[in-house]
Design a protein around this motif. Structure first.
Motif, mmCIF file in Angstrom:
data_model
loop_
_atom_site.group_PDB
_atom_site.id
_atom_site.type_symbol
_atom_site.label_atom_id
_atom_site.label_comp_id
_atom_site.label_asym_id
_atom_site.label_seq_id
_atom_site.Cartn_x
_atom_site.Cartn_y
_atom_site.Cartn_z
ATOM 1 N N GLU A 1 -1.048 20.612 26.113
ATOM 2 C CA GLU A 1 0.003 19.343 26.292
ATOM 3 C C GLU A 1 0.819 19.088 24.950
ATOM 4 O O GLU A 1 0.181 19.411 24.075
ATOM 5 C CB GLU A 1 -1.183 18.152 26.556
ATOM 6 C CG GLU A 1 -1.969 18.265 27.673
ATOM 7 C CD GLU A 1 -2.915 17.206 27.702
ATOM 8 O OE1 GLU A 1 -2.838 16.040 27.057
ATOM 9 O OE2 GLU A 1 -3.516 16.957 28.886
ATOM 10 N N LEU A 2 1.951 18.616 25.421
ATOM 11 C CA LEU A 2 2.923 18.242 24.186
ATOM 12 C C LEU A 2 3.631 16.948 24.653
ATOM 13 O O LEU A 2 4.309 16.981 25.805
ATOM 14 C CB LEU A 2 3.889 19.297 24.057
ATOM 15 C CG LEU A 2 4.938 19.308 22.993
ATOM 16 C CD1 LEU A 2 4.411 18.949 21.562
ATOM 17 C CD2 LEU A 2 6.232 20.318 22.817
ATOM 18 N N ASP A 3 3.662 16.099 23.628
ATOM 19 C CA ASP A 3 4.111 14.834 23.730
ATOM 20 C C ASP A 3 5.156 14.530 22.796
ATOM 21 O O ASP A 3 4.668 14.197 21.709
ATOM 22 C CB ASP A 3 3.166 13.574 23.903
ATOM 23 C CG ASP A 3 3.817 12.285 24.572
ATOM 24 O OD1 ASP A 3 4.950 12.055 24.345
ATOM 25 O OD2 ASP A 3 3.033 11.248 24.883
ATOM 26 N N ILE A 4 6.471 14.574 23.145
ATOM 27 C CA ILE A 4 7.529 14.457 22.009
ATOM 28 C C ILE A 4 8.472 13.440 22.488
ATOM 29 O O ILE A 4 9.667 13.388 22.155
ATOM 30 C CB ILE A 4 8.191 15.813 21.673
ATOM 31 C CG1 ILE A 4 8.621 16.585 22.909
ATOM 32 C CG2 ILE A 4 7.330 16.610 20.633
ATOM 33 C CD1 ILE A 4 9.237 17.759 22.512
ATOM 34 N N SER A 5 7.851 12.452 23.333
ATOM 35 C CA SER A 5 8.655 11.256 23.918
ATOM 36 C C SER A 5 9.036 10.148 22.722
ATOM 37 O O SER A 5 8.247 10.014 21.941
ATOM 38 C CB SER A 5 8.074 11.034 25.209
ATOM 39 O OG SER A 5 6.670 10.269 24.810
ATOM 40 N N GLY A 6 10.176 9.547 23.212
ATOM 41 C CA GLY A 6 10.445 8.225 22.540
ATOM 42 C C GLY A 6 10.078 7.126 23.375
ATOM 43 O O GLY A 6 9.212 7.551 24.412
ATOM 44 N N THR A 7 10.425 6.054 23.275
ATOM 45 C CA THR A 7 10.085 5.051 23.988
ATOM 46 C C THR A 7 11.691 4.296 24.635
ATOM 47 O O THR A 7 12.465 4.485 23.838
ATOM 48 C CB THR A 7 9.255 3.817 23.535
ATOM 49 O OG1 THR A 7 9.887 3.016 22.252
ATOM 50 C CG2 THR A 7 7.957 4.418 22.865
ATOM 51 N N TYR A 8 11.539 3.163 25.331
ATOM 52 C CA TYR A 8 12.693 2.559 25.749
ATOM 53 C C TYR A 8 13.247 1.770 24.604
ATOM 54 O O TYR A 8 14.626 2.046 24.732
ATOM 55 C CB TYR A 8 12.210 1.679 27.073
ATOM 56 C CG TYR A 8 13.428 0.593 27.476
ATOM 57 C CD1 TYR A 8 14.507 1.050 28.432
ATOM 58 C CD2 TYR A 8 13.611 -0.456 26.905
ATOM 59 C CE1 TYR A 8 15.444 0.428 28.804
ATOM 60 C CE2 TYR A 8 14.619 -1.576 27.256
ATOM 61 C CZ TYR A 8 15.547 -0.898 28.352
ATOM 62 O OH TYR A 8 16.552 -1.798 28.864
ATOM 63 N N ASP A 9 12.494 1.132 23.700
ATOM 64 C CA ASP A 9 12.909 0.398 22.841
ATOM 65 C C ASP A 9 13.082 1.175 21.316
ATOM 66 O O ASP A 9 13.910 0.868 20.489
ATOM 67 C CB ASP A 9 11.690 -0.695 22.425
ATOM 68 C CG ASP A 9 11.597 -1.682 23.463
ATOM 69 O OD1 ASP A 9 12.587 -2.229 24.225
ATOM 70 O OD2 ASP A 9 10.265 -2.264 23.565
ATOM 71 N N ASN A 10 12.427 2.262 21.443
ATOM 72 C CA ASN A 10 12.633 3.124 20.135
ATOM 73 C C ASN A 10 12.828 4.702 20.690
ATOM 74 O O ASN A 10 11.792 5.309 20.679
ATOM 75 C CB ASN A 10 11.445 3.179 19.419
ATOM 76 C CG ASN A 10 11.576 4.011 18.088
ATOM 77 O OD1 ASN A 10 12.766 4.195 17.793
ATOM 78 N ND2 ASN A 10 10.502 4.401 17.584
ATOM 79 N N PRO A 11 14.079 5.113 21.361
ATOM 80 C CA PRO A 11 14.552 6.337 21.773
ATOM 81 C C PRO A 11 14.172 7.436 20.477
ATOM 82 O O PRO A 11 14.641 7.147 19.375
ATOM 83 C CB PRO A 11 15.804 6.298 22.231
ATOM 84 C CG PRO A 11 16.087 4.829 22.318
ATOM 85 C CD PRO A 11 15.218 4.119 21.373
ATOM 86 N N GLY A 12 13.903 8.648 21.221
ATOM 87 C CA GLY A 12 13.950 9.665 20.105
ATOM 88 C C GLY A 12 15.164 10.500 19.834
ATOM 89 O O GLY A 12 16.180 9.713 20.473
ATOM 90 N N SER A 13 15.167 11.074 18.837
ATOM 91 C CA SER A 13 16.645 12.127 18.355
ATOM 92 C C SER A 13 16.695 13.242 18.830
ATOM 93 O O SER A 13 17.629 14.117 18.217
ATOM 94 C CB SER A 13 16.683 11.626 16.845
ATOM 95 O OG SER A 13 15.536 12.353 16.261
ATOM 96 N N LEU A 14 15.925 13.625 19.789
ATOM 97 C CA LEU A 14 15.907 15.110 20.120
ATOM 98 C C LEU A 14 17.221 15.365 20.841
ATOM 99 O O LEU A 14 17.331 14.902 21.975
ATOM 100 C CB LEU A 14 14.732 15.707 20.947
ATOM 101 C CG LEU A 14 13.423 15.762 19.895
ATOM 102 C CD1 LEU A 14 12.090 15.933 20.912
ATOM 103 C CD2 LEU A 14 13.405 16.802 18.747
#
Length: 506
Positions: free
Chosen positions: A174-187
């Motif tokens: 399993e790999l979770d590198i997600s952002g969130t609606y309020d704090n999106p990731g930069s990938l």
């Protein structure tokens, strides 16, 4: 003993030149040639070229097994690094693929493949070479992706990825590198994701990925890539997928014909003009809302329990084969008819904002929520829907509405119709009532002691009365917020005083 004397006599006669005898080999006869193998030695690469094909002929049923130098437990770490496409089969010409996981160590490793057919066995030797000490693992990864892996404690140093790091990635499920609606990731890239070859679950939602190559992550069963910037998504190699969530991207097309094990698909809020789900017969959940679909064939998706196809351009929708449906949301389409007579398990039906002139829900006795607002309905019979707790039927052309049997109702939204009367004396569980913009002259809420919100704005009523709609709250103990324009307002040039007796408007 007799055999010994006979042989002695024969040898004696032969020596004397009297008899010519052809000696017969009385040892164990050779085994039959049940297996014909093309080659027995294979060499695989450490990173690339890690596959080979065994070609052989079997005259009867055969089996294949893999063993290792260390008692069959894999390499020195106990990892079973070699797999085969099949463990056995019937007679005939055969072709079996072998595949090795990546070898991030400098030393080579060896495995043996035993083929058995009848009483004959053949051992194949498979050697995987080691990796050069000069390999730069760090260069294989996008820098931002590597930094995210360091934040997740998957690698120790994003600027110096080691063989141990690579081995750790290779076995991760399993790999979770997600952002969130309020704090999106930069990938913006997942270059290097192919080295997570054991992944079954990948969550990269809420990033800025324009592309996503998961063609080598063939063990994936769950992929969550919603809210990115994807303009294409190839999942043809991910044949084990059971859940795919790719909504809120910019996908113009999505081919899921190879993903026959899918049970959950959410591809809403994209730019799809067509969607073929004919091969996805295991689907139980489908959300394709907010696309540009003009047709949707779900006739083969008989396991569906939830179907969301709102905000498309559908002119027809056949759900007669989807008898397991419990939720159907097809609002905001130009549907002119909707037959839900076969969907007797429905608990939620949302068909608002269509062009329906009639709606028969008499067979849908399990309904708890019905929304049919913004249609040109002139009548609505909900007498069979005694389990309803929520009813939205506003902005239609209803002249009457009988809810006397819907005693479980907690919310009723029937505003903007042509109702001249509304009897809610049996609906004692109502907490919210919206009945404005009708032709009501009287509204008795004396039995509705649970009401916390009432909106009866803009009903004509009797112009000579104090209030266009007479509303009684004699028994109201929790009036809560009552939406009325003003405690004192002008109606047809007259100042109207609102009298709620024991209840006051806020």
């Amino acid at each position: 003993m007799k055999r010994f004397y006979l042989l002695t006599a024969l040898f004696a006669l032969t020596a004397a030149g009297c008899v010519k005898v052809d000696l017969v080999d009385v040892s164990t006869p050779p085994l039959p040639e049940n297996l014909t193998v093309e080659r027995t030695d294979y060499t695989l690469g450490p990173i690339e070229e890690r596959t080979a094909t065994v070609v052989f002929s079997a005259k009867e049923e055969w089996t294949l097994s893999i063993v290792y130098d260390n008692a069959g437990n894999g390499d020195e770490t106990g990892t079973a690094w070699l797999t085969a496409d099949a463990a056995g089969g019937a007679a005939g010409e055969q072709s079996v693929g072998m595949s090795a996981v990546r070898n991030f160590q400098a030393s080579p490793r060896t495995a043996y493949v035993d083929l058995v057919c009848g009483e004959q066995s053949v051992r194949l030797t498979v050697t995987q070479t080691g990796l050069s000490d000069e390999t730069n693992f760090t260069a294989l990864f996008d820098e931002t992706f590597a930094q995210k892996l360091q934040e997740r404690n998957i690698v120790a140093d994003a600027e110096n990825i080691t063989p141990d790091d690579m081995e750790k990635m290779a076995v991760m499920a399993e790999l979770d590198i997600s952002g969130t609606y309020d704090n999106p990731g930069s990938l913006t890239s997942l270059r290097g994701i192919e080295y997570f070859e054991s992944l079954t679950s990948l969550n990269c939602a809420y990033n800025s990925l324009p592309t996503l190559d998961i063609s080598r992550n063939t063990k994936l069963t769950e992929l969550w890539c919603r809210s990115n910037q994807l303009t294409s998504l190839d999942v043809s190699s991910n044949t084990k997928l059971t859940e795919l969530e790719c909504y809120n991207n910019s996908l113009p097309e999505l081919d899921i014909s190879q993903n026959t094990e899918l049970t959950y698909l959410d591809c809403s809020s994209n730019q799809l003009t067509k969607l073929d789900v004919s091969q996805n017969t295991e689907l139980t959940y489908l959300d394709c809302s907010s696309n540009k679909l003009t047709t949707l064939d779900v006739s083969r998706n008989t396991e569906l329990t939830e179907l969301w196809c709102r905000s498309n351009q559908l002119t027809s929708l056949d759900v007669s084969q989807n008898t397991a449906l419990t939720t159907l949301s097809c609002s905001y389409n130009p549907l002119t008819e909707l037959d839900v007579s076969q969907n007797t398990e429905l608990t939620v039906l949302d068909c608002q904002s269509n062009q329906l002139t009639k709606l028969d829900v008499s067979k849908n006795t399990a309904l708890t929520s019905l929304s049919c607002s913004y249609n040109p309905l002139t009548e609505l019979d909900v007498s069979s829907n005694t389990k309803l707790t929520q009813l939205w039927c506003y902005n239609n052309q209803l002249t009457e509405l009988d809810i006397s049997l819907n005693t479980e109702l907690t919310q009723l939204h029937c505003q903007s119709n042509q109702l001249t009367k509304l009897d809610i004396s049996k609906n004692t569980k109502l907490t919210r009532l919206y009945c404005g913009y009708n032709q009501l002259t009287k509204l008795d809420v004396s039995k509705n002691t649970a009401l916390t919100w009432l909106d009866c704005y803009a009903n004509p009523g009797d112009r000579e009365s104090k209030f266009p709609v007479t509303a009684w709250f004699d028994n109201a103990t929790k009036p809560g917020s009552l939406y009325i324009p003003n405690p004192s307002w002008t109606y047809y040039g007259k100042t109207i005083a609102i009298d709620f007796r024991t209840a006051t408007a806020e």
